[in-house]
Scaffold this active site. Structure first.
Site, PDB file in Angstrom:
ATOM      1  N   GLY A  49     -15.429  18.311  12.553  1.00 36.18           N
ATOM      2  CA  GLY A  49     -15.705  19.003  11.289  1.00 36.18           C
ATOM      3  C   GLY A  49     -14.600  18.905  10.266  1.00 36.18           C
ATOM      4  CG  HIS A  76      -3.956   1.471  -0.866  1.00 38.66           C
ATOM      5  ND1 HIS A  76      -3.326   0.399  -0.284  1.00 38.66           N
ATOM      6  CD2 HIS A  76      -5.008   0.945  -1.551  1.00 38.66           C
ATOM      7  CE1 HIS A  76      -3.962  -0.722  -0.611  1.00 38.66           C
ATOM      8  NE2 HIS A  76      -4.980  -0.410  -1.380  1.00 38.66           N
ATOM      9  CG  HIS A  79       0.801   4.948   0.382  1.00 35.67           C
ATOM     10  ND1 HIS A  79       2.069   4.729   0.843  1.00 35.67           N
ATOM     11  CD2 HIS A  79      -0.004   4.173   1.154  1.00 35.67           C
ATOM     12  CE1 HIS A  79       2.034   3.850   1.849  1.00 35.67           C
ATOM     13  NE2 HIS A  79       0.778   3.510   2.050  1.00 35.67           N
ATOM     14  CG  HIS A 142      -0.280  -3.397  -0.706  1.00 34.59           C
ATOM     15  ND1 HIS A 142      -0.487  -3.840   0.588  1.00 34.59           N
ATOM     16  CD2 HIS A 142      -0.736  -2.116  -0.748  1.00 34.59           C
ATOM     17  CE1 HIS A 142      -1.049  -2.860   1.285  1.00 34.59           C
ATOM     18  NE2 HIS A 142      -1.211  -1.816   0.501  1.00 34.59           N
ATOM     19  CG  ASP A 164       1.607   0.059   2.399  1.00 34.32           C
ATOM     20  OD1 ASP A 164       2.574   0.669   2.875  1.00 34.32           O
ATOM     21  OD2 ASP A 164       0.434   0.446   2.539  1.00 34.32           O
ATOM     22  CG  ASP A 196       3.883  -2.254   5.699  1.00 29.96           C
ATOM     23  OD1 ASP A 196       3.374  -1.722   6.703  1.00 29.96           O
ATOM     24  OD2 ASP A 196       3.238  -2.983   4.906  1.00 29.96           O
ATOM     25  N   GLY A 370      -3.465  -6.833   3.447  1.00 30.85           N
ATOM     26  CA  GLY A 370      -2.501  -6.593   2.363  1.00 30.85           C
ATOM     27  C   GLY A 370      -1.096  -6.398   2.898  1.00 30.85           C
ATOM     28  CG  HIS A 371      -0.324  -3.921   5.473  1.00 28.31           C
ATOM     29  ND1 HIS A 371       0.468  -2.871   5.047  1.00 28.31           N
ATOM     30  CD2 HIS A 371      -1.607  -3.491   5.341  1.00 28.31           C
ATOM     31  CE1 HIS A 371      -0.317  -1.860   4.681  1.00 28.31           C
ATOM     32  NE2 HIS A 371      -1.574  -2.221   4.853  1.00 28.31           N
ATOM     33  CG  ASP A 446     -13.756  22.427   7.934  1.00 30.27           C
ATOM     34  OD1 ASP A 446     -14.595  21.889   7.203  1.00 30.27           O
ATOM     35  OD2 ASP A 446     -14.055  23.013   8.981  1.00 30.27           O
TER      36      ASP A 446
END
Length: 558
Positions: A49, A76, A79, A142, A164, A196, A370-371, A446
């Site tokens: 949940g 992203h 982040h 990235h 990243d 990273d 992307g890494h 939640d």
């Protein structure tokens, strides 16, 4: 004789090590704290949940007067996703590049925090004074534009956080990683590098995003009907290549999925996406055009149950259906834990009769990470040549592997710190050691509740989901403790009542006899009555069914 320095530099993660997601790193010197990134992660399977998970920021709120700002490396979710929650408790300036800030502002607008949050747009050439520290930046590649790494100049020396990154020699937007600036930082001397680790287990180099564009265009040319492509909404380079493929194959483009629509509109407004006039059409227009003249860009590359692609696969999308002969491209690798969802979506698409292109990018060519892979991670280590190395952004095995790569390029094992969230690395007079721990953990969100669901609530939810619940309602007389009504037994998720009348009647009899026995022994404290009823009933039900439902006795006095 030089006076020994009593202040020390402290580096630690509040999220992002030993896990993928909720990245948040802290650098502190004396009374100045700089935070790098503020992400979220999605719940694990046992977090029933729960919507999202953010870092525990109690250390920062206790030291709020020392926090000089939050630097964001790129846009992203892992982040920036924690910002709307964190800024409610920690109103400090946020620094980010133009696109990153555009994405952050949309989040803050939704959380009604836009007016009260100080937002400063930076470029790779910015220099910020943050207390006794100075932050400078360098461009990285990235899977989202405007990504930067951070160099923090502290009284102890330079601390570099790579963000990243990968080294893409042919980036889609012609924005190359700033190798010159990285080399200059390395030449000046790096005290500690935080780098990273996502692809630390993957040998070789990560492919260029540009190679994906050619594959996507090839699929568009061969497709006889509509093409539906699902990718991460934030992968703007990939979206641009889909737009380019539409242009070269004379297709119109429909964008569906809330996050995809948001990102496309922000990125095109800010000039990061170039969409030819008249290319975008509304979902309602899809069926009015010839099927080989349409492409659909969608969310759902992770098989998320409520995403646009999953709803199209189940024929529950209000505006778009997938038809036999359509081509579906899933241009992303499943995040660990999502493989099952993606597999289920692929099954459903194939049942409809769609041609589905999915699987590791190395096979299909429609996705690259992307890494950076191992050779790129070694290159970063060799450019920076840090005195101390702290691998970040990855599960424990990735951090360990990254540590081994650092050893292979000549960093001594004792100068590599593999940490958990909350572990501090203290550097004083150039000497690093592990320090004391700071509070770090998961804050579960939640609905509108932030942190009000903890381990006990989750344990109850797990119990309810496994064996159900039994509520026992009894009314006793205030005068003599006699049973006036009940016991009534209500079962949910335990047994089907109509087929278990005998079992429930026997349960009823056990509750009654337990209460009578307690009355005769003059036990009339409610807590004691409830405990005895629970124990007797629990024992009986386990013997009969080998299940342990949650038992809730409700005792009323009249």
């Amino acid at each position: 004789m030089s006076k020994k320095n009593i202040d020390k530099l402290t580096i630690f993660a509040l999220g992002g090590v030993g896990e993928i997601g909720k990245n948040m790193y802290v650098v502190q010197y004396a009374n100045d704290i700089v935070v790098i990134d503020c992400g979220l992660k999605f719940p694990e399977e046992d977090m029933l949940g729960i919507d999202i998970v953010i870092p525990d920021i109690s250390y920062l709120t206790e030291n709020r007067d020392k926090v000089r700002g939050i630097l964001i490396t790129h846009g992203h979710e892992d982040h920036i996703g924690g910002l709307p929650y964190v800024l409610k408790h920690l109103n400090v300036p946020v620094y980010g590049t133009r696109l990153t800030m555009g994405l952050i502002e949309t989040k803050l607008k939704e959380a009604s925090l836009l007016g009260e949050t100080k937002r400063i747009v930076i470029t790779a050439d910015s220099e910020l004074k943050l207390g006794c520290m100075t932050a400078t930046f360098f461009k990285t590649n990235h899977s989202i534009p405007d990504s930067v790494g951070v160099c923090l100049e502290t009284p102890e020396g330079n601390v570099v956080h790579t963000g990243d990154f990968k080294f893409d020699q042919t980036p889609v937007n012609e924005q190359h990683a700033d190798l010159h600036r990285m080399a200059a930082i390395g030449h000046k001397g790096v005290l500690a590098l935080l780098s990273d680790s996502t692809n630390a287990e993957r040998p070789g180099y990560t492919g260029s995003e540009r190679s994906v564009g050619a594959e996507i265009e090839e699929v568009f040319r061969k497709a006889k009907q509509r093409v539906i492509i699902a990718t991460f909404a934030s992968n703007i380079h990939r979206i641009q290549q889909v737009i380019d493929a539409c242009e070269s194959t004379r297709r119109k483009l429909v964008v569906i999925g809330r996050s995809m629509v948001n990102v496309v509109s922000i990125a095109s407004e800010l000039g990061y996406l170039h969409i030819p006039d008249g290319m975008l059409i509304e979902p309602e227009e899809v069926n009015k055009l010839a099927s080989d003249r349409v492409a659909i860009l969608s969310t759902g590359s992770q098989g998320e149950p409520m995403s646009a692609l999953t709803r199209m696969a189940r024929s529950t999308h209000r505006k778009v259906d997938i038809l036999p002969g359509d081509t579906v491209i899933i241009a992303a690798t499943p995040i660990p834990g999502n493989e099952r969802y993606v597999g289920r979506t692929v099954d459903e698409l194939m049942r409809i009769g769609a041609n589905v292109i999915y699987g590791p990018g190395s096979i299909t060519g429609v996705h690259v990470s992307g890494h950076g892979s191992q050779e790129e991670l070694k290159l970063m280590l060799n450019i920076m040549r840090p005195k101390y190395f702290i691998p970040i952004h990855g599960e424990y095995r990735m951090l360990r592997q990254h540590g081994m790569l650092a050893e292979s390029v000549g960093i001594p094992r004792e100068d590599i710190f593999i940490v958990d969230n909350g572990d501090t690395v203290e550097i004083q007079d150039g000497v690093a050691r592990k320090g004391s721990k700071v509070p770090a953990g998961n804050i579960l969100i939640d609905g509108l509740g932030v942190g009000d669901v903890g381990n006990i609530v989750l344990r109850d939810r797990k119990l309810l989901s496994q064996d159900g619940i039994l509520v026992v309602v009894v009314t006793l007389s205030k005068q003599d403790g006699a049973i006036l009504s009940g016991p009534d037994i209500i079962s949910r998720g335990f047994v089907y009542v109509r087929e278990s009348e005998g079992l429930l009647e026997e349960a009823n009899r056990i509750v009654t006899s337990t209460l009578h026995r307690l009355m005769n022994e003059n036990v009339n404290e409610w807590a004691s009555l409830k405990t005895h009823v629970k124990d007797a009933l629990g024992r009986f039900l386990y013997e009969q069914t080998r299940r342990r439902p949650m038992i809730l006795p409700i005792i009323m006095e009249v």
